[in-house]
Enzyme design. Structure first.
Site, mmCIF file in Angstrom:
data_model
loop_
_atom_site.group_PDB
_atom_site.id
_atom_site.type_symbol
_atom_site.label_atom_id
_atom_site.label_comp_id
_atom_site.label_asym_id
_atom_site.label_seq_id
_atom_site.Cartn_x
_atom_site.Cartn_y
_atom_site.Cartn_z
ATOM 1 N N LYS A 71 -55.846 4.021 -5.748
ATOM 2 C CA LYS A 71 -54.564 4.564 -6.164
ATOM 3 C C LYS A 71 -53.927 3.662 -7.220
ATOM 4 C CE LYS A 71 -50.228 6.115 -3.945
ATOM 5 N NZ LYS A 71 -49.538 6.217 -2.631
ATOM 6 N N SER A 147 -47.198 10.282 -1.836
ATOM 7 C CA SER A 147 -47.443 9.779 -3.168
ATOM 8 C C SER A 147 -48.922 9.581 -3.490
ATOM 9 C CB SER A 147 -46.712 8.436 -3.349
ATOM 10 O OG SER A 147 -47.233 7.455 -2.446
ATOM 11 N N SER A 171 -47.047 9.152 2.786
ATOM 12 C CA SER A 171 -47.692 9.299 1.482
ATOM 13 C C SER A 171 -49.187 9.514 1.508
ATOM 14 C CB SER A 171 -47.386 8.081 0.601
ATOM 15 O OG SER A 171 -46.045 8.097 0.180
#
Length: 483
Positions: A71, A147, A171
């Site tokens: 990520k 996220s 997330s």
């Protein structure tokens, strides 16, 4: 290896092929890159790929040789950009590997790129100005969540079987639910956040993954769990590897069901129906299931206010640090409206208000712990509705202050954040799809502190019994049939 064949294996399965010398890591990486080229123009999940110099030893770990994505926030890879989904951090290059990145390397994962995240991971949808919206592989007009939305979309679309994700308020569980994946948020302290920070967002944020199979997430957590020098605290080591837990029978569990979220947000009919079917499945497997009321220890408005103060105070400190490092202004040229609003709100949070917010965190953790004195697991929907259309989060966003934005986020995802506050493990499991739209629906299961093994045992059982297994999104059509 043809990408259709590549995408049909999970990570453990691919690593077994490498260990048996049936395929090389380089061939797997080539297939992953081909898959990315085929689907990423449609889903926008990967913001950058790069050449790799990893040379994993086949068979050295259960994941050696598997293509992997990290990520764009939370994990540093030496010499690679980590831009946090923000114009404020464009061009940021990591000087060294974080502890977690070292463990990814030791696990033999071949990390060839980074996935999209909303700006500073400050949303439950991935639609940053910097790189544009990430689209859900099941319906390109819907959000992939956030996220860790880029990770979720990339895994669901078959680019990689598992990807790094983080979770400070849901997330990784939210993208898991939106994209029909498995995602487990570990216990606070299970995975090191170091060395640059001791804890992220005062312990709300943790590292984990999203994957297409339960055993992949278990295998990865086995590789990355455990303390590093200087960690402020860590969770007690499990009695056996999580990979073994997946195949063990969970026994008859006492499972409480919370159908309606704290704060009054009503669960929509498609999700309520999926929850009812999940309860029936659990009962057929021999579990004791009952509806429960779960006391948070505070009322919802106090919960939201404490979250806003804690999150924005941390956000403000991060933004100040980035602006100073890159000599950039803190204004609308570098930050999106919700982030900028959160920054200004955080500037006004006093030290006393911040300490009070931490006291609220403690009350919530103690209250949820009392629930787990009488029940083994808590079941809730991961989200109260199906994946939302892109743009939903941005409606009238300019009119929201920092508290208003957090209230919107928590209204859209009201089930997940409490377990970040408490630090307990929670997972999203894909159980079914909406009959009308075909969109995936995830269910959240939470357990007491340190009890990931219990969740992995239950998840392994549900994976075998669930009608979800084996489904693939529409974006695969025409893209994973050749190569």
């Amino acid at each position: 290896m043809r990408i259709a064949e590549y995408a049909s294996f999970d990570a453990v399965g691919l690593a077994e092929l490498v260990a048996e010398r049936e395929v090389t890591p380089a061939e797997l990486e080539a297939a992953a890159r081909e898959a990315a080229q085929a689907v990423n123009p449609r889903i926008n999940a990967i913001v950058e790929t790069w050449p790799t110099d990893d040379d994993p030893d086949p068979g050295s770990t259960p994941l050696a040789g598997v293509p992997f994505l990290i990520k764009d926030i939370g994990v540093s890879m030496a010499g690679r950009r980590m831009e946090l989904g923000s114009r404020l951090a464009v061009g940021n290059v990591a000087g060294a590997d974080s502890f977690l990145m070292r463990r990814f390397r030791r696990a033999g994962l071949v990390t060839f790129g980074r996935t999209a995240t909303p700006e500073l991971a400050y949303s439950t949808t991935t639609e940053p100005v910097l790189y544009g919206a990430t689209r859900n592989p099941w319906n390109l007009e819907r959000s992939a969540g956030g996220s860790s939305g880029g990770a979720g979309a990339a895994v669901a679309a078959g680019v990689v079987p598992i990807a790094h994700a983080t979770d400070a308020a849901g997330s990784l569980r939210i993208p898991a639910a939106y994209n029909g994946l498995f995602g487990l948020k570990p216990t606070r302290g299970r995975v090191s956040m170091g060395p640059d920070v001791d804890e992220s967002f005062n312990g709300l944020a943790v590292h984990g993954s999203v994957s297409r199979t339960v055993r992949d997430s278990a295998a990865l957590l086995d590789q990355i769990r455990g303390p590093e020098p200087g960690d402020p605290y860590f969770a007690q080591e499990p009695s056996r590897p999580y990979a073994e837990e997946v195949t063990r029978h969970p026994g008859s569990l006492r499972i409480g069901v919370l159908a309606q979220a704290w704060g009054g947000r009503r669960t929509t009919p498609p999700v309520a129906d999926a929850l009812s079917r999940t309860v029936g499945l659990l009962e057929s497997l021999g579990h004791q299931v009952e509806e429960v009321k779960v006391d948070l220890g505070v009322d919802w408005e106090e919960f939201v206010l404490a979250a806003a103060r804690q999150w924005t105070a941390n956000l403000t400190a991060s933004i100040d640090e980035l602006a100073a490092a890159f000599d950039r202004p803190i204004d609308s040229s570098t930050l999106e409206p919700p982030t900028l609003a959160g920054y200004h709100y955080g500037q006004r949070v006093s030290g006393a208000q911040f300490v009070t917010a931490l006291a609220v965190r403690n009350r919530i953790a103690r209250s949820l712990a009392r629930y787990f004195d009488t029940h083994d697991v808590l079941l809730t929907p991961t989200l109260p509705e199906l994946p939302v259309p892109l743009g939903t989060h941005a409606e009238d966003v300019e009119a929201l202050d920092g508290l208003g934005w957090l209230r919107r986020i928590l209204d859209l995802a009201p089930f997940t954040t409490a377990f970040n506050v408490a630090g307990t493990p929670a997972m999203s499991v894909p159980v079914t799809a909406d009959a009308e739209t075909g969109l995936p629906i995830g269910m959240q299961f939470a357990a007491g502190y340190g009890l990931e093994g219990r969740l992995f045992r239950l998840a392994g059982q549900l994976e075998q019994a669930s009608p979800w297994s084996g489904r693939t999104p529409a974006v695969w059509a025409g893209n994973h049939t050749g190569g």
